[in-house]
Design a protein around this motif. Structure first.
Motif, PDB file in Angstrom:
ATOM      1  N   LEU A 144     -47.261 -17.295  59.811  1.00 11.88           N
ATOM      2  CA  LEU A 144     -47.633 -17.758  61.239  1.00 11.88           C
ATOM      3  C   LEU A 144     -47.136 -19.086  61.847  1.00 11.88           C
ATOM      4  O   LEU A 144     -46.878 -19.214  62.910  1.00 11.88           O
ATOM      5  N   ALA A 145     -47.528 -20.339  60.876  1.00  9.70           N
ATOM      6  CA  ALA A 145     -47.034 -21.654  61.375  1.00  9.70           C
ATOM      7  C   ALA A 145     -45.516 -21.671  61.673  1.00  9.70           C
ATOM      8  O   ALA A 145     -44.991 -22.270  62.485  1.00  9.70           O
ATOM      9  N   THR A 146     -44.764 -20.987  60.955  1.00  5.02           N
ATOM     10  CA  THR A 146     -43.447 -21.143  60.818  1.00  5.02           C
ATOM     11  C   THR A 146     -42.981 -20.314  62.307  1.00  5.02           C
ATOM     12  O   THR A 146     -42.006 -20.897  63.073  1.00  5.02           O
ATOM     13  N   LEU A 174     -37.290 -16.600  61.733  1.00  2.00           N
ATOM     14  CA  LEU A 174     -38.077 -15.262  61.603  1.00  2.00           C
ATOM     15  C   LEU A 174     -37.583 -14.853  60.444  1.00  2.00           C
ATOM     16  O   LEU A 174     -38.725 -14.024  60.199  1.00  2.00           O
ATOM     17  N   THR A 175     -36.664 -14.591  59.608  1.00  6.06           N
ATOM     18  CA  THR A 175     -36.657 -14.147  58.383  1.00  6.06           C
ATOM     19  C   THR A 175     -37.502 -14.883  57.488  1.00  6.06           C
ATOM     20  O   THR A 175     -38.326 -13.874  56.744  1.00  6.06           O
ATOM     21  N   LEU A 176     -37.606 -16.168  57.366  1.00  3.81           N
ATOM     22  CA  LEU A 176     -38.812 -16.940  56.776  1.00  3.81           C
ATOM     23  C   LEU A 176     -40.176 -16.431  56.935  1.00  3.81           C
ATOM     24  O   LEU A 176     -40.806 -16.237  56.082  1.00  3.81           O
ATOM     25  N   ALA A 177     -40.463 -16.231  58.302  1.00  4.10           N
ATOM     26  CA  ALA A 177     -41.603 -15.933  58.619  1.00  4.10           C
ATOM     27  C   ALA A 177     -42.167 -14.326  58.248  1.00  4.10           C
ATOM     28  O   ALA A 177     -43.298 -14.050  57.558  1.00  4.10           O
ATOM     29  N   VAL A 178     -41.262 -13.480  57.955  1.00  2.00           N
ATOM     30  CA  VAL A 178     -41.490 -12.164  57.636  1.00  2.00           C
ATOM     31  C   VAL A 178     -41.413 -12.359  56.082  1.00  2.00           C
ATOM     32  O   VAL A 178     -42.434 -11.401  55.643  1.00  2.00           O
ATOM     33  N   VAL A 179     -40.552 -12.990  55.491  1.00  2.00           N
ATOM     34  CA  VAL A 179     -40.635 -12.936  53.997  1.00  2.00           C
ATOM     35  C   VAL A 179     -41.913 -13.714  53.444  1.00  2.00           C
ATOM     36  O   VAL A 179     -42.569 -13.209  52.780  1.00  2.00           O
ATOM     37  N   LEU A 223     -38.011 -26.827  54.012  1.00  2.00           N
ATOM     38  CA  LEU A 223     -36.657 -27.332  54.714  1.00  2.00           C
ATOM     39  C   LEU A 223     -36.902 -27.204  56.301  1.00  2.00           C
ATOM     40  O   LEU A 223     -35.747 -27.296  56.835  1.00  2.00           O
ATOM     41  N   THR A 224     -37.991 -26.413  56.748  1.00  2.00           N
ATOM     42  CA  THR A 224     -37.918 -26.296  58.276  1.00  2.00           C
ATOM     43  C   THR A 224     -38.249 -27.525  59.098  1.00  2.00           C
ATOM     44  O   THR A 224     -37.964 -27.734  59.880  1.00  2.00           O
ATOM     45  N   GLY A 225     -38.386 -28.537  58.108  1.00  2.00           N
ATOM     46  CA  GLY A 225     -38.640 -29.808  58.635  1.00  2.00           C
ATOM     47  C   GLY A 225     -37.373 -30.347  59.302  1.00  2.00           C
ATOM     48  O   GLY A 225     -37.145 -31.444  59.984  1.00  2.00           O
ATOM     49  N   LEU A 226     -36.233 -29.978  58.672  1.00  2.00           N
ATOM     50  CA  LEU A 226     -34.783 -30.290  59.143  1.00  2.00           C
ATOM     51  C   LEU A 226     -34.641 -29.722  60.437  1.00  2.00           C
ATOM     52  O   LEU A 226     -33.786 -30.327  61.351  1.00  2.00           O
ATOM     53  N   LEU A 227     -35.597 -28.809  60.950  1.00  2.00           N
ATOM     54  CA  LEU A 227     -35.250 -28.174  62.253  1.00  2.00           C
ATOM     55  C   LEU A 227     -36.365 -28.754  63.351  1.00  2.00           C
ATOM     56  O   LEU A 227     -36.017 -28.994  64.544  1.00  2.00           O
ATOM     57  N   ASN A 228     -37.413 -29.344  62.857  1.00  2.00           N
ATOM     58  CA  ASN A 228     -38.426 -29.959  63.789  1.00  2.00           C
ATOM     59  C   ASN A 228     -39.011 -30.692  62.954  1.00  2.00           C
ATOM     60  O   ASN A 228     -39.626 -30.439  61.724  1.00  2.00           O
ATOM     61  N   SER A 229     -39.169 -32.182  63.123  1.00  2.00           N
ATOM     62  CA  SER A 229     -39.869 -33.277  62.225  1.00  2.00           C
ATOM     63  C   SER A 229     -41.323 -32.788  61.898  1.00  2.00           C
ATOM     64  O   SER A 229     -41.811 -33.227  60.910  1.00  2.00           O
ATOM     65  N   VAL A 230     -41.705 -32.361  62.992  1.00  2.00           N
ATOM     66  CA  VAL A 230     -43.217 -32.023  62.828  1.00  2.00           C
ATOM     67  C   VAL A 230     -43.600 -31.172  61.773  1.00  2.00           C
ATOM     68  O   VAL A 230     -44.602 -31.418  60.941  1.00  2.00           O
ATOM     69  N   MET A 231     -42.521 -30.295  61.345  1.00  2.00           N
ATOM     70  CA  MET A 231     -42.808 -29.161  60.270  1.00  2.00           C
ATOM     71  C   MET A 231     -42.937 -29.842  59.047  1.00  2.00           C
ATOM     72  O   MET A 231     -43.138 -29.394  58.051  1.00  2.00           O
ATOM     73  N   PHE A 245     -44.613 -32.377  58.229  1.00  2.00           N
ATOM     74  CA  PHE A 245     -45.930 -32.689  57.900  1.00  2.00           C
ATOM     75  C   PHE A 245     -46.874 -31.451  57.653  1.00  2.00           C
ATOM     76  O   PHE A 245     -47.677 -31.128  56.818  1.00  2.00           O
ATOM     77  N   VAL A 246     -46.451 -30.306  58.723  1.00  2.00           N
ATOM     78  CA  VAL A 246     -47.303 -29.099  58.424  1.00  2.00           C
ATOM     79  C   VAL A 246     -46.767 -28.429  57.141  1.00  2.00           C
ATOM     80  O   VAL A 246     -47.772 -27.974  56.516  1.00  2.00           O
ATOM     81  N   ALA A 247     -45.475 -28.326  56.878  1.00  2.00           N
ATOM     82  CA  ALA A 247     -45.077 -27.365  55.635  1.00  2.00           C
ATOM     83  C   ALA A 247     -45.395 -28.418  54.462  1.00  2.00           C
ATOM     84  O   ALA A 247     -46.068 -27.974  53.339  1.00  2.00           O
ATOM     85  N   GLY A 248     -45.588 -29.920  54.657  1.00  5.46           N
ATOM     86  CA  GLY A 248     -45.991 -30.552  53.430  1.00  5.46           C
ATOM     87  C   GLY A 248     -47.569 -30.379  52.935  1.00  5.46           C
ATOM     88  O   GLY A 248     -47.676 -30.192  51.971  1.00  5.46           O
TER      89      GLY A 248
END
Length: 135
Positions: A26-28, A51-56, A82-90, A92-95
């Motif tokens: 959901l966060a993705t 979208l693929t990552l979210a579904v997987v 690695l979604t942090g490469l697309l948006n820097s806030v990720m 922190f969230v993904a971390g």
């Protein structure tokens, strides 16, 4: 320290792992909204990746009952980070999600003896320090 009932503890930890993976999925899905606010726009490849990552991630939450479910969930933490490469806030969230996942693995190791192994039924103790014999 191991759990008195490893099978039950394994089921509970599998449910926690499934919940974490669904929340990660959901966060993705919020990443495209964050990219849209930057003004750079969202390329088709980036959207397909997200979208693929979210579904997987959601599907991986569904296989946490299987023996390799935790291993697959652990491997999916890398593309999430690695979604942090697309948006820097990720970063922190993904971390934060990765740290929660590592904590879950630590608890699995303490309660089940192995972070990735399937829970084994406890061997009954006959009180003399050895395993009980079966009649």
């Amino acid at each position: 320290m191991t759990a008195p009932d490893p099978v039950r503890a394994g089921r509970a930890l599998g449910g926690a792992a499934a919940g974490i993976l669904v929340l990660e999925g959901l966060a993705t899905l919020f990443v495209p909204r964050g990219i849209a606010q930057d003004g750079d726009g969202l390329a088709g490849g980036e959207l397909a990746y997200l979208l693929t990552l979210a579904v997987v991630l959601v599907l991986a939450g569904g296989i946490q009952r299987r023996e390799r479910g935790v291993l697959i969930g652990t491997a999916l933490q890398i593309p999430l980070l690695l979604t942090g490469l697309l948006n820097s806030v990720m970063w922190f969230v993904a971390g934060a999600f990765v740290l929660i996942w590592l904590y879950l693995l630590q608890i699995r190791k303490e309660l089940l003896g192995s972070p990735f192994g399937a829970p084994r039924a406890a061997v009954p103790d006959d009180g003399d320090g050895g395993a009980a014999t079966t009649p």
